[in-house]
Design a protein around this motif. Structure first.
Motif, short mmCIF file in Angstrom:
data_model
loop_
_atom_site.label_atom_id
_atom_site.label_comp_id
_atom_site.label_asym_id
_atom_site.label_seq_id
_atom_site.Cartn_x
_atom_site.Cartn_y
_atom_site.Cartn_z
N THR A 107 6.98 12.52 -6.84
CA THR A 107 6.93 12.51 -5.38
C THR A 107 8.15 11.74 -4.86
OG1 THR A 107 5.49 12.10 -3.45
CG2 THR A 107 5.49 10.41 -5.18
N ALA A 108 8.16 11.46 -3.56
CA ALA A 108 9.28 10.73 -2.95
C ALA A 108 8.97 9.24 -2.87
CB ALA A 108 9.56 11.29 -1.55
N ALA A 109 9.99 8.43 -3.03
CA ALA A 109 9.82 6.97 -2.94
C ALA A 109 9.32 6.56 -1.56
CB ALA A 109 11.13 6.27 -3.28
N HIS A 110 9.80 7.24 -0.51
CA HIS A 110 9.44 6.81 0.84
C HIS A 110 7.97 7.08 1.16
CE1 HIS A 110 10.19 11.06 2.23
NE2 HIS A 110 9.26 10.73 3.11
N CYS A 111 7.29 7.82 0.27
CA CYS A 111 5.86 8.07 0.46
C CYS A 111 4.99 6.90 0.01
CB CYS A 111 5.44 9.31 -0.36
SG CYS A 111 6.11 10.86 0.28
N ILE A 112 5.59 5.98 -0.72
CA ILE A 112 4.81 4.93 -1.38
C ILE A 112 4.91 3.61 -0.61
CG2 ILE A 112 4.50 3.64 -3.52
CD1 ILE A 112 3.90 6.70 -3.68
N SER A 113 3.75 3.01 -0.38
CA SER A 113 3.68 1.69 0.24
C SER A 113 2.77 0.80 -0.61
CB SER A 113 3.11 1.79 1.66
OG SER A 113 2.76 0.51 2.15
N SER A 114 3.18 -0.43 -0.80
CA SER A 114 2.38 -1.36 -1.63
C SER A 114 1.08 -1.76 -0.95
CB SER A 114 3.21 -2.61 -1.95
OG SER A 114 3.61 -3.24 -0.75
N THR A 115 0.95 -1.45 0.33
CA THR A 115 -0.24 -1.87 1.07
C THR A 115 -1.38 -0.86 1.00
OG1 THR A 115 0.63 -0.90 3.11
CG2 THR A 115 1.14 -3.21 2.70
N TYR A 116 -1.13 0.33 0.45
CA TYR A 116 -2.16 1.38 0.45
C TYR A 116 -2.73 1.64 -0.93
CZ TYR A 116 -1.07 2.82 5.26
OH TYR A 116 -0.90 2.86 6.61
N LYS A 117 -3.95 2.11 -0.93
CA LYS A 117 -4.59 2.64 -2.13
C LYS A 117 -4.46 4.16 -2.07
CE LYS A 117 -9.03 2.83 -4.59
NZ LYS A 117 -10.46 2.46 -4.54
N TYR A 118 -4.09 4.78 -3.20
CA TYR A 118 -3.81 6.22 -3.20
C TYR A 118 -4.74 6.98 -4.14
CZ TYR A 118 0.60 5.09 -0.86
OH TYR A 118 1.55 4.64 0.02
N GLN A 119 -4.85 8.28 -3.86
CA GLN A 119 -5.44 9.23 -4.80
C GLN A 119 -4.61 10.50 -4.77
OE1 GLN A 119 -9.50 10.12 -3.58
NE2 GLN A 119 -8.85 11.57 -2.02
N VAL A 120 -4.72 11.30 -5.82
CA VAL A 120 -3.97 12.55 -5.92
C VAL A 120 -4.95 13.70 -6.06
CG1 VAL A 120 -2.33 13.86 -7.32
CG2 VAL A 120 -1.98 11.41 -6.98
N LEU A 121 -4.79 14.72 -5.22
CA LEU A 121 -5.62 15.92 -5.31
C LEU A 121 -4.80 17.05 -5.91
CD1 LEU A 121 -7.50 14.26 -3.52
CD2 LEU A 121 -7.89 16.28 -2.11
N LEU A 122 -5.39 17.74 -6.88
CA LEU A 122 -4.74 18.87 -7.54
C LEU A 122 -5.67 20.07 -7.50
CD1 LEU A 122 -3.50 16.76 -10.54
CD2 LEU A 122 -1.97 17.92 -8.94
N GLY A 123 -5.08 21.26 -7.60
CA GLY A 123 -5.89 22.48 -7.54
C GLY A 123 -6.45 22.75 -6.17
N LYS A 124 -5.72 22.27 -5.13
CA LYS A 124 -6.20 22.42 -3.76
C LYS A 124 -5.42 23.49 -3.01
CE LYS A 124 -8.77 20.39 -1.70
NZ LYS A 124 -10.20 20.74 -1.47
N TYR A 125 -6.14 24.14 -2.08
CA TYR A 125 -5.51 25.05 -1.11
C TYR A 125 -5.86 24.59 0.30
CZ TYR A 125 -4.43 29.13 1.70
OH TYR A 125 -3.93 29.95 2.68
N ASN A 126 -7.16 24.48 0.57
CA ASN A 126 -7.64 23.99 1.86
C ASN A 126 -8.12 22.55 1.68
OD1 ASN A 126 -9.63 23.32 3.99
ND2 ASN A 126 -9.24 25.39 4.71
N LEU A 127 -7.46 21.63 2.37
CA LEU A 127 -7.76 20.21 2.17
C LEU A 127 -9.12 19.81 2.71
CD1 LEU A 127 -4.34 18.42 2.88
CD2 LEU A 127 -5.38 18.98 0.68
#
Length: 276
Positions: free
Chosen positions: A77-97
């Motif tokens: 992904t892009a570096a500018h998408c990442i912030s140390s203040t957030y908790k993240y998850q990654v969704l795969l196999g998606k079409y409609n969020l």
């Protein structure tokens, strides 16, 4: 674990062969590659390496960026998408969020590695690249596949037709779509993109420009997602990571979408995966 150079070369040769055996860059549901001007709904699951990076706020998850599955436990992904203040998850196999979709996977990051030279106050300096290591390996399926990456330092020729994909805004300040979008963008070579009446010195040789027709572009929410370009043999390679666009608007004439050029960071990607 440090590996000698020869062993490292053999390791990545094996990984490359393994990716080929798994059919990297070959969707089970081929994308509808029309010449539609402007973005359009993608064919469901036709970009099976596309990820949605989401952050948690007040107990809910929100899409913030795209990403690309490049190994069963690594997302680009892009570096500018990442912030140390957030908790993240990654969704795969998606079409409609917004829909519950059979075969989709929600994965948690084990660690996130941002390029050490990234400076969030100077996007134009480059290095807008990050890797997310997942806590577990993801099972590949007809809806989840690995992206192929281009050979190191390969450069796309001018007017190469590529597709940007993501759940970004449909237009400047517009709505966020539920369905994955795709947009046809033609590559603009560095000599043109770096002209004063285009991007000038803002664009670097470690970037890819695509678009600039004033109609189709990436937009907010597409960041971090892939620029997909098809090879002569029919396989798709991810040549770019959505990095930035014009502050004047998403679809601004002679301000093409700018992508981190993946082939410029081949050794960095390999080094991060080896060391983590």
């Amino acid at each position: 674990m440090q590996l000698p150079g020869t062993m490292l070369g053999i390791l990545f040769a094996v990984l490359t062969l393994a990716a080929a055996a798994l059919g990297c860059g070959v969707p089970a549901y081929p994308p509808a590659v029309s010449r539609v001007v402007g973005g359009e709904d993608a064919r469901p699951y036709s970009w099976p390496w596309q990820a949605s990076l989401q952050y948690q706020s007040s107990g809910k998850w929100y899409h913030t960026c795209g990403g690309t599955l490049i190994a069963t436990n690594w997302v680009l992904t892009a570096a500018h998408c990442i912030s140390s203040t957030y908790k993240y998850q990654v969704l795969l196999g998606k079409y409609n969020l917004e829909a519950e979709e059979q075969g989709s996977v929600t994965a948690s990051p084990e660690k996130i590695i941002v390029h050490e030279k990234w400076n969030r106050f100077s996007v134009a300096s480059g290095y807008d690249i990050a890797l997310i290591k997942l806590t577990e390996h993801v099972a590949l399926s007809d809806k989840i596949k690995l992206a192929c990456l281009p050979p190191a330092e390969s450069i796309l020729s001018s007017n190469t037709a590529c597709y940007v994909t993501g759940w970004g805004r449909l237009q400047t300040n517009g709505a966020l779509p539920d369905d994955l979008q795709q947009g046809l963008l033609l590559v603009v070579d560095y000599a043109t993109c770096s002209k004063a009446n285009w991007w000038g010195s803002t664009v670097k040789t470690s970037m890819v420009c695509a678009g600039g027709d004033g109609i189709t572009s990436s937009c907010n929410g597409d960041s971090g997602g892939p620029l997909n370009c098809q090879n002569a043999d029919g396989t798709w390679e991810v040549h770019g990571i959505v990095s930035f666009g014009s502050s004047l608007g998403c679809n601004y004439y002679r301000k093409p979408s700018v992508f981190t050029r993946v082939s410029a960071y081949d050794s960095w990607i390999k080094k991060v995966i080896e060391n983590n």
